[in-house]
Scaffold this motif. Sequence first.
Motif, PDB file in Angstrom:
ATOM      1  N   GLY A 338       0.800  -1.214   0.000  1.00  9.11           N
ATOM      2  CA  GLY A 338       0.000   0.000   0.000  1.00  9.11           C
ATOM      3  C   GLY A 338       0.835   1.268   0.000  1.00  9.11           C
ATOM      4  N   LEU A 339       2.108   1.155  -0.416  1.00 11.04           N
ATOM      5  CA  LEU A 339       2.992   2.321  -0.446  1.00 11.04           C
ATOM      6  C   LEU A 339       3.932   2.204  -1.640  1.00 11.04           C
ATOM      7  N   ALA A 340       3.896   3.204  -2.513  1.00 12.18           N
ATOM      8  CA  ALA A 340       4.769   3.206  -3.688  1.00 12.18           C
ATOM      9  C   ALA A 340       5.400   4.578  -3.848  1.00 12.18           C
ATOM     10  N   THR A 341       6.669   4.583  -4.279  1.00 14.65           N
ATOM     11  CA  THR A 341       7.380   5.832  -4.545  1.00 14.65           C
ATOM     12  C   THR A 341       7.935   5.782  -5.957  1.00 14.65           C
ATOM     13  N   VAL A 342       7.651   6.829  -6.735  1.00 14.03           N
ATOM     14  CA  VAL A 342       8.064   6.877  -8.135  1.00 14.03           C
ATOM     15  C   VAL A 342       8.829   8.172  -8.371  1.00 14.03           C
ATOM     16  N   ASN A 343      10.009   8.075  -8.998  1.00 12.03           N
ATOM     17  CA  ASN A 343      10.783   9.255  -9.388  1.00 12.03           C
ATOM     18  C   ASN A 343      10.573   9.520 -10.876  1.00 12.03           C
ATOM     19  N   ILE A 344      10.160  10.735 -11.208  1.00  9.47           N
ATOM     20  CA  ILE A 344       9.848  11.086 -12.596  1.00  9.47           C
ATOM     21  C   ILE A 344      10.537  12.397 -12.957  1.00  9.47           C
ATOM     22  N   GLU A 345      11.112  12.437 -14.177  1.00 14.41           N
ATOM     23  CA  GLU A 345      11.746  13.664 -14.671  1.00 14.41           C
ATOM     24  C   GLU A 345      10.962  14.274 -15.822  1.00 14.41           C
ATOM     25  N   ASP A 346       9.775  13.786 -16.067  1.00 11.09           N
ATOM     26  CA  ASP A 346       8.989  14.242 -17.215  1.00 11.09           C
ATOM     27  C   ASP A 346       8.739  15.754 -17.136  1.00 11.09           C
ATOM     28  N   PRO A 347       9.080  16.504 -18.186  1.00  9.64           N
ATOM     29  CA  PRO A 347       8.891  17.964 -18.181  1.00  9.64           C
ATOM     30  C   PRO A 347       7.429  18.386 -18.075  1.00  9.64           C
ATOM     31  N   LEU A 348       6.518  17.462 -18.318  1.00 10.49           N
ATOM     32  CA  LEU A 348       5.098  17.799 -18.188  1.00 10.49           C
ATOM     33  C   LEU A 348       4.785  18.317 -16.783  1.00 10.49           C
ATOM     34  N   LEU A 349       5.482  17.767 -15.795  1.00  7.54           N
ATOM     35  CA  LEU A 349       5.198  18.138 -14.406  1.00  7.54           C
ATOM     36  C   LEU A 349       5.819  19.471 -14.008  1.00  7.54           C
ATOM     37  N   HIS A 350       6.567  20.096 -14.922  1.00  3.49           N
ATOM     38  CA  HIS A 350       7.071  21.435 -14.627  1.00  3.49           C
ATOM     39  C   HIS A 350       5.925  22.443 -14.573  1.00  3.49           C
ATOM     40  N   ASP A 351       4.818  22.065 -15.169  1.00  2.82           N
ATOM     41  CA  ASP A 351       3.617  22.904 -15.149  1.00  2.82           C
ATOM     42  C   ASP A 351       2.885  22.664 -13.822  1.00  2.82           C
ATOM     43  N   SER A 352       2.726  23.706 -13.021  1.00  9.33           N
ATOM     44  CA  SER A 352       2.078  23.555 -11.709  1.00  9.33           C
ATOM     45  C   SER A 352       0.642  23.056 -11.836  1.00  9.33           C
ATOM     46  N   GLU A 353      -0.024  23.399 -12.943  1.00 12.52           N
ATOM     47  CA  GLU A 353      -1.387  22.915 -13.156  1.00 12.52           C
ATOM     48  C   GLU A 353      -1.391  21.402 -13.335  1.00 12.52           C
ATOM     49  N   ALA A 354      -0.382  20.891 -14.018  1.00 12.86           N
ATOM     50  CA  ALA A 354      -0.289  19.442 -14.223  1.00 12.86           C
ATOM     51  C   ALA A 354      -0.084  18.721 -12.890  1.00 12.86           C
ATOM     52  N   LEU A 355       0.735  19.312 -12.027  1.00 13.37           N
ATOM     53  CA  LEU A 355       0.941  18.720 -10.698  1.00 13.37           C
ATOM     54  C   LEU A 355      -0.360  18.678  -9.906  1.00 13.37           C
ATOM     55  N   ALA A 356      -1.114  19.775  -9.953  1.00 12.25           N
ATOM     56  CA  ALA A 356      -2.392  19.822  -9.238  1.00 12.25           C
ATOM     57  C   ALA A 356      -3.344  18.761  -9.778  1.00 12.25           C
ATOM     58  N   MET A 357      -3.360  18.598 -11.098  1.00  6.21           N
ATOM     59  CA  MET A 357      -4.224  17.578 -11.702  1.00  6.21           C
ATOM     60  C   MET A 357      -3.828  16.185 -11.232  1.00  6.21           C
ATOM     61  N   LEU A 358      -2.523  15.912 -11.205  1.00 11.19           N
ATOM     62  CA  LEU A 358      -2.048  14.591 -10.803  1.00 11.19           C
ATOM     63  C   LEU A 358      -2.522  14.250  -9.386  1.00 11.19           C
ATOM     64  N   ILE A 359      -2.376  15.192  -8.473  1.00 14.31           N
ATOM     65  CA  ILE A 359      -2.795  14.950  -7.083  1.00 14.31           C
ATOM     66  C   ILE A 359      -4.302  14.730  -7.008  1.00 14.31           C
ATOM     67  N   ASP A 360      -5.063  15.540  -7.736  1.00  9.51           N
ATOM     68  CA  ASP A 360      -6.526  15.404  -7.709  1.00  9.51           C
ATOM     69  C   ASP A 360      -6.988  14.080  -8.310  1.00  9.51           C
ATOM     70  N   ILE A 361      -6.327  13.655  -9.380  1.00  8.70           N
ATOM     71  CA  ILE A 361      -6.713  12.385 -10.011  1.00  8.70           C
ATOM     72  C   ILE A 361      -6.509  11.225  -9.043  1.00  8.70           C
ATOM     73  N   PHE A 362      -5.366  11.198  -8.383  1.00  8.34           N
ATOM     74  CA  PHE A 362      -5.124  10.127  -7.415  1.00  8.34           C
ATOM     75  C   PHE A 362      -6.122  10.192  -6.255  1.00  8.34           C
ATOM     76  N   SER A 363      -6.453  11.396  -5.809  1.00  5.76           N
ATOM     77  CA  SER A 363      -7.424  11.536  -4.717  1.00  5.76           C
ATOM     78  C   SER A 363      -8.778  10.973  -5.126  1.00  5.76           C
ATOM     79  N   GLU A 364      -9.197  11.266  -6.356  1.00  5.29           N
ATOM     80  CA  GLU A 364     -10.497  10.782  -6.819  1.00  5.29           C
ATOM     81  C   GLU A 364     -10.530   9.261  -6.907  1.00  5.29           C
ATOM     82  N   ARG A 365      -9.372   8.659  -7.204  1.00  2.06           N
ATOM     83  CA  ARG A 365      -9.287   7.207  -7.333  1.00  2.06           C
ATOM     84  C   ARG A 365      -9.067   6.500  -5.990  1.00  2.06           C
ATOM     85  N   GLY A 366      -9.002   7.263  -4.902  1.00  6.88           N
ATOM     86  CA  GLY A 366      -8.873   6.652  -3.578  1.00  6.88           C
ATOM     87  C   GLY A 366      -7.456   6.531  -3.058  1.00  6.88           C
TER      88      GLY A 366
END
Length: 411
Positions: A338-366
């Motif tokens: 029940g615990l995973a850690t992922v390191n990502i260098e994808d430039p997509l996440l340089h966009d703060s909006e993309a980071l906010a979306m990522l957190i919200d998507i995971f929250s919606e999925r539980g």
Amino acid sequence: MSSEPTGPAKPAKGPASGKPKAVVHDLEIKDAQIIFHSVWNELEQDLGDDMLRFPKEIILLGGAPGSGKGTHTRFIQKTRGLTCPSIVVSSLLTSPEARKVIDAGYMVGDREVVGILFRKLLDPDYRDGAILDGFPRTEVQVECLKLLVDKMKELRARFFETPLRVHFRQPTIHIMVLFVDEKTSVERQIKRGHQAEAHNQEVRTTGVGECVELRPTDLDPKAARRRYQVFKEQTWEALQSLKQTFFYHFVNAQGSVAEVERNILNELRYQSLLELDPQTYDSLRNLPLASEIILHARQDLVKRLDAYELNQTKLFHQVIGLIQEKIMPVVVRHAISGLATVNIEDPLLHDSEALAMLIDIFSERGYHAVVDLHRIEIPEQVDLASGDISCRQKKVFRITIRFQGSEIRRG
């Protein structure tokens, strides 16, 4: 010569046998101002006003005999984070005169109680907080308590602009009353007496253990009833009079230990407005409480996700694709822990909006997702003449995902 029969001898005047009953006289001065200032002046002379450092929090634990003050004290200490033992006022009164009054079912004079108690409260062990079991019990003691709090506030004001102000904090006074009716009180007192008597007999027989205190009132229903009446006539009225002055907590102690503990917990829930210094509270009050921000969190999450789909469709689907391709495969492999850690260098996440979306998507999925940005300096060029090293910065997003893992039964 005959004699007339005689009747039974008449009893002699006065007690025929036994010792005369002791009469307890109460000749003490009942002026709270006189008593308090007498005690306070002694403390100032002996210690100096800069050493009159009383507890920040004082919990006055009162209750009818048999209401369970001793039983519930440890729970109250744990609830408030206090580590020092409670101050049981009756245990401080050890003089022969005081014990004689207590054993008769009456109360010791106010001057002696206030003097001994105030000195005990100055013990450094009680600096953060103290529980007082059995104070105040009279109107005079109530007034002395109010005068003490006034003095504590005066000392705080006097030393506020000095390095000593940390020792003179805003006092917080709680009144906690454990209440049972007379029938329950008498039954519990007598039960306690029989249990103590049986325990002490076993100790004397086996030589194992230590005898416990057995009060005369614990074996005499009449004396037990008198103790309850003294509580109702003096202590109860004294405690009730503090309702308008300090934080007052009435606890129904008729039920089981678990039920009473729940009642105590409800009464002592932390309230910053009541416990913080007013200045501290004013500094913090504009920050939202956790309970406030979670109140509509689910509805707000749904609104944001719908807005992403409608207004930022391309970016939203890019983030979904990133999660599916690079994050979920790792998460699936950690389904048991029940615990995973992922390191990502994808430039997509340089966009703060993309980071906010990522957190919200995971929250919606539980899931619970936390993103931590690591900036790593990578050397690229060295100036041989000056020795300067030119670096480029690499951004690594460390994403930690927590969720309810799978239970594996072994054996």
